[in-house]
Design a protein around this motif. Structure first.
Motif, mmCIF file in Angstrom:
data_model
loop_
_atom_site.group_PDB
_atom_site.id
_atom_site.type_symbol
_atom_site.label_atom_id
_atom_site.label_comp_id
_atom_site.label_asym_id
_atom_site.label_seq_id
_atom_site.Cartn_x
_atom_site.Cartn_y
_atom_site.Cartn_z
ATOM 1 N N MET A 93 -6.958 -6.789 -102.636
ATOM 2 C CA MET A 93 -5.461 -6.778 -102.020
ATOM 3 C C MET A 93 -5.113 -5.347 -101.847
ATOM 4 O O MET A 93 -5.521 -4.498 -102.488
ATOM 5 N N MET A 118 4.840 -9.605 -102.332
ATOM 6 C CA MET A 118 4.718 -9.299 -103.761
ATOM 7 C C MET A 118 6.200 -8.761 -104.365
ATOM 8 O O MET A 118 6.662 -8.139 -104.084
ATOM 9 N N HIS A 165 -2.774 -5.926 -109.788
ATOM 10 C CA HIS A 165 -2.728 -4.431 -109.451
ATOM 11 C C HIS A 165 -1.529 -3.812 -110.502
ATOM 12 O O HIS A 165 -0.743 -4.517 -110.955
HETATM 13 CU CU LIG Z 1 -0.167 -8.895 -103.784
#
Ligand SMILES: [Cu+2]
Length: 166
Positions: A93, A118, A165
Motif C-alpha cells: 500500500m 484511509m 502502516h
Molecule cells: Cu491504506
C-alpha cells in the motif's frame, strides 16, 4: 409459451424490479458538475483500531479530466488516499497524492484492491449505521461534502488492515 412460464417470468421481473428499487434506495449519490460520487461508505472498526478504510465510486461524465486532490474530515486526525497492489505475493500500500478521473472514466474503490481512503486517528469506534462527514477536494469541481455511511459488508474481501502502516 405456456401460461405457467409466462407467470414465472412475470414473477421474476417483479422480483428484479423490487431489487433495483431496493438498491436505489440504499445507495446515496452526489453530483457536482460532471462528476457523480456514488455510495461513500466505511467499514466498521474494532475497539482500539487506529485507522479505518472508506470507499466510494467517482464517475466523470464530462469532457475534461478532473483530479481528486484529497479528502478531510473533522472526525479524524488525517485522511489519505491510498492504493494497494500486489507486488509478487505481497500486498503493498502506498499513499497517492491525487487520482485523475478522465472523461468517461469511473474510479471504483473497494476493500482489498486498488484505491481506498484511509481514515487515520479515529477518535471513536466506527459502528454500522454511523454517518460520518467527509469533504472531497477536486481540482475542477472544488470541495464536495459527502456522508460516509458505516456499513458491515463482512462478506466483502478485506485486506485493508492486513497491511497496516504507521
Ligand atoms: Cu491504506
Amino acid at each position: 409459451m405456456s401460461f405457467r412460464n409466462y407467470f414465472s417470468l412475470r414473477h421474476v421481473a417483479t422480483l428484479l424490479a423490487g431489487l433495483v428499487i431496493g438498491i436505489a434506495a440504499n445507495a446515496h449519490e452526489y453530483k457536482v458538475g460532471d462528476l457523480s460520487i456514488e455510495h461513500p461508505w466505511a467499514r466498521p472498526t474494532v475497539p482500539g483500531q487506529p485507522a479505518g478504510g472508506a470507499y466510494l465510486n467517482i464517475e466523470n461524465k464530462g469532457k475534461q479530466t478532473d483530479t481528486l486532490l484529497g479528502a478531510s474530515s473533522a472526525a479524524f486526525k488525517s485522511v489519505e488516499i491510498h492504493t494497494m497492489s500486489m507486488d509478487g505475493n505481497v500486498m503493498k500500500m502506498r499513499e497517492v497524492g491525487s487520482i485523475d478521473i478522465k472523461p468517461a472514466e469511473k474510479i471504483t474503490m473497494q476493500p482489498g484492491n486498488g484505491y481506498h481512503i484511509m481514515l487515520i486517528g479515529l477518535s471513536k469506534q466506527l459502528k454500522a449505521g454511523d454517518k460520518i462527514p467527509l469533504t472531497l477536494t477536486f481540482a475542477k469541481a472544488g470541495k464536495v461534502d459527502v456522508v460516509l455511511s458505516v456499513e458491515d459488508q463482512s462478506a466483502a474481501k478485506d485486506n485493508t488492515m492486513d497491511h497496516m502502516h504507521n
